[in-house]
Design an enzyme around this catalytic site. Structure first.
Site, PDB file in Angstrom:
ATOM      1  N   SER A 157       0.799  -1.236   0.000  1.00 20.01           N
ATOM      2  CA  SER A 157       0.000   0.000   0.000  1.00 20.01           C
ATOM      3  C   SER A 157       0.826   1.278   0.000  1.00 20.01           C
ATOM      4  CB  SER A 157      -0.953   0.006   1.204  1.00 20.01           C
ATOM      5  OG  SER A 157      -2.025  -0.885   0.985  1.00 20.01           O
TER       6      SER A 157
ATOM      7  N   LYS B  68       0.109   3.635  -2.726  1.00 20.15           N
ATOM      8  CA  LYS B  68      -0.976   4.625  -2.641  1.00 20.15           C
ATOM      9  C   LYS B  68      -0.445   6.044  -2.467  1.00 20.15           C
ATOM     10  CE  LYS B  68      -4.572   1.596  -0.724  1.00 20.15           C
ATOM     11  NZ  LYS B  68      -3.985   0.477   0.005  1.00 20.15           N
TER      12      LYS B  68
ATOM     13  N   SER C  34      -5.993   3.421   4.703  1.00 18.85           N
ATOM     14  CA  SER C  34      -5.400   2.738   3.557  1.00 18.85           C
ATOM     15  C   SER C  34      -6.451   2.009   2.719  1.00 18.85           C
ATOM     16  CB  SER C  34      -4.333   1.736   4.026  1.00 18.85           C
ATOM     17  OG  SER C  34      -3.532   1.318   2.955  1.00 18.85           O
TER      18      SER C  34
ATOM     19  N   LYS D  70       2.945   6.489   5.165  1.00 17.32           N
ATOM     20  CA  LYS D  70       2.158   5.409   4.569  1.00 17.32           C
ATOM     21  C   LYS D  70       2.735   4.044   4.902  1.00 17.32           C
ATOM     22  CE  LYS D  70      -1.379   4.067   2.480  1.00 17.32           C
ATOM     23  NZ  LYS D  70      -1.373   2.974   3.495  1.00 17.32           N
TER      24      LYS D  70
END
Length: 448
Positions: A89, A92, A149, A277
């Site tokens: 992720s 992202k 997320s 993140k």
């Protein structure tokens, strides 16, 4: 014989004066004496730098890692930072970048509606809070993506900005090139899911989503440079997606400073940490791109491929502690500062023949704590002579100074610290006479 010798010198002098006068008066622009060259470029003397003592570098239990200073991108430590791995992720971050870019460009507003398609609502993995055809504001959808997320929110943004997730992945790859990420950085989806986990894998894009630790750092660096407002989202420990929800979304980033009051997570909370993140899949292991600010210095850290969820945060702590304990932001030059090796330059066709120089702006470096001025190398150079001609206005760029430190190299303009008006032709004519006679008498004196 002495009288004859003196007479010859006198005749030569008169003939010389006559010739130069004729030459000067027959031209619109007068000529100049030869001694008008700008000072040669010099390097400030400095004692050889002593070898830098080895620092107690971290040894993160990860496949790769990197620490960068956020304002310059200077790398403070790296481990296998140029090998590409699945980022999960953390991919992202690119979806977030493009979403915030669309806000900055005026294509959308934070209260613009975003509707989740069936494709978005059905995506597996983190999220699964948004129903098919449900409409949220851009801000609420961004909350879901940046705090929780959410894969469903990420696909909703991909379809909003690119019409299809496949087209959006192409946008991600193009932006990666623009941001200076390596040719190993590759995106196939808005979420970072592996191809096997995608219900609609892209037919026109091969491979898997991958990044190096350096790529993740570069992406984070650009997010913080261009869209620092992301930290207003990523620093939130928990938030309800809708006011009517019974439970809030819990931030997957255990290290955010706001968790200092959370009984379960306070041992992970890190002072000054407010992003950025997390990511985890079976292929990627546990990954984390973090950022924290202390004493005016912001760091970016990346760990990829740790074995457990707590480990990605513990290894990040090692990296950030190393960075904050051993490095600092050091101002080296100030604005309007003289450089000893090039304080003035000579100017042609001016009322004054010289003008003082100062730096246009200051310079700062990321240095090891305790760095000395002798660790820096300074080189100053004027512009070419053809550009050092009056009129000169205070603030005009007339040279450059380059400063190097431990692989970092920065340049700042040297500017005029005074005005220089253009001299009249009569002033320049008499200056030429003066220089001519000065040179002539020097020659006579030297030859006698």
């Amino acid at each position: 014989m002495k009288f004859l010798s003196f007479t010859k010198k006198k005749v030569a002098l008169v003939l010389g004066v006559s010739l130069i006068a004729q030459s000067l008066l027959l031209h619109i622009q007068p000529t100049y004496a030869a001694d008008t060259k700008a000072p040669a470029a010099t390097t400030a003397p400095a004692a050889p730098a002593a070898p830098t003592p080895a620092l107690n570098e971290p040894k993160p239990a990860a496949k790769s890692a990197i620490i960068m200073e956020a304002s310059t991108g200077a790398v403070l430590y790296e481990l296998n930072a140029d090998e590409a791995f699945p980022p999960a992720s953390m991919a992202k971050m690119m979806t977030e970048y493009l979403a915030m870019e669309s806000i900055k460009e005026g294509k959308f507003k934070w209260d613009s509606p975003v509707t989740a398609s069936k494709n978005a609502a059905d995506v597996i993995g983190s999220g699964q809070l948004i129903a098919e055809n449900e409409t949220l504001t851009f801000k609420d959808m961004f909350n879901a993506m940046s705090i929780y997320s959410a894969n469903d929110a990420s696909v909703a943004f991909a379809e909003l900005l690119g019409e299809t997730e496949e087209n959006f992945a192409k946008m991600m790859n193009e932006k990666a090139k623009q941001l200076g990420m390596s040719d190993k950085a590759h995106f196939i989806s808005a979420t970072g899911l592996s191809r096997a986990d995608l219900k609609n894998p892209p037919a026109s894009i091969e491979g898997e989503t991958k990044m190096t630790a350096r790529d993740a750092g570069i992406l984070a660096y650009n997010i913080l440079k261009d869209h620092k407002e992301i930290l207003e989202f990523t620093k939130i420990p928990s938030l309800k997606l809708r006011a009517t929800d019974k439970t809030p979304m819990i931030n997957f980033n255990w290290m955010i400073e706001g968790n200092q009051s959370n009984t379960n997570l306070k041992k992970y909370a890190y002072a000054g940490l407010d992003g950025l993140k997390t990511g985890s899949t079976d292929d990627a292991g546990y990954c984390f791109t973090g950022t924290a600010e202390r004493n005016g210095m912001r760091l970016i850290s990346v760990v990829m491929g740790t074995k457990t969820e707590p480990e990605r945060f513990n290894e990040t702590r090692k990296l950030l502690d190393y960075g904050f304990n051993n490095f600092e932001i050091k101002p080296f030059l100030n604005a309007k500062q003289e450089i000893d090796s090039l304080k003035i330059v000579n100017i042609k066709k001016g009322v004054q023949t010289q003008v003082p120089l100062v730096t246009k702006t200051g310079l700062t470096f990321v240095t090891r704590k305790g760095a000395k001025d002798t660790d820096f190398k300074i080189t100053a150079e004027p512009l070419e002579e053809s550009k050092l001609v009056a009129p000169i206005t205070k603030g005009d760029t007339l040279g450059k100074v380059k400063v190097s430190y431990n692989g970092q190299e920065k340049t700042v303009d040297l500017i005029a610290n005074d005005d220089v008006q253009k001299g009249s032709w009569i002033r320049l004519l008499f200056r030429s006479f003066k220089n001519f006679f000065s040179d002539m008498f020097k020659g006579i004196k030297g030859g006698s």
